[in-house]
Design an enzyme around this catalytic site. Structure first.
Site, mmCIF file in Angstrom:
data_model
loop_
_atom_site.group_PDB
_atom_site.id
_atom_site.type_symbol
_atom_site.label_atom_id
_atom_site.label_comp_id
_atom_site.label_asym_id
_atom_site.label_seq_id
_atom_site.Cartn_x
_atom_site.Cartn_y
_atom_site.Cartn_z
ATOM 1 N N ASP A 2 1.190 -6.457 -1.150
ATOM 2 C CA ASP A 2 1.838 -7.373 -0.212
ATOM 3 C C ASP A 2 1.106 -8.715 -0.202
ATOM 4 O O ASP A 2 1.178 -9.455 0.762
ATOM 5 C CB ASP A 2 1.906 -6.778 1.191
ATOM 6 C CG ASP A 2 0.546 -6.630 1.838
ATOM 7 O OD1 ASP A 2 -0.467 -6.682 1.113
ATOM 8 O OD2 ASP A 2 0.486 -6.468 3.057
ATOM 9 N N ASN A 55 1.290 -10.217 6.932
ATOM 10 C CA ASN A 55 1.302 -9.507 8.210
ATOM 11 C C ASN A 55 -0.073 -9.005 8.623
ATOM 12 O O ASN A 55 -0.179 -8.207 9.551
ATOM 13 C CB ASN A 55 2.280 -8.332 8.158
ATOM 14 C CG ASN A 55 3.693 -8.805 7.920
ATOM 15 O OD1 ASN A 55 4.130 -9.769 8.527
ATOM 16 N ND2 ASN A 55 4.399 -8.140 7.034
#
Length: 69
Positions: A24, A29
């Site tokens: 990711d 996040n």
């Protein structure tokens, strides 16, 4: 070496033909300390020791899944 069925990595039980690797990055996040992606990637040969299966996981399967051809 641990066998795939007794692996501490549960996803390792999935055959390489049905797996797709990825990250990711850049970790949008994550709101804490950032992991060192180089260290994480350096561990892939420990998890998938066979070169042919690593190629499926990291190259062939993502190419087919996302139609990169």
């Amino acid at each position: 070496m641990t066998t795939p069925t007794r692996s501490p990595h549960p996803w390792r039980r999935t055959p390489p033909s049905a797996s797709c690797g990825g990250t990711d990055f850049p970790h949008p996040n994550l709101y804490g300390p950032m992991p060192d992606d180089g260290i994480l990637l350096d561990g892939i040969p420990d998890i998938v020791p066979d070169e042919r299966n690593r190629h499926k996981l990291l190259v062939a399967n993502p190419t087919e899944l996302f139609d990169f051809s």
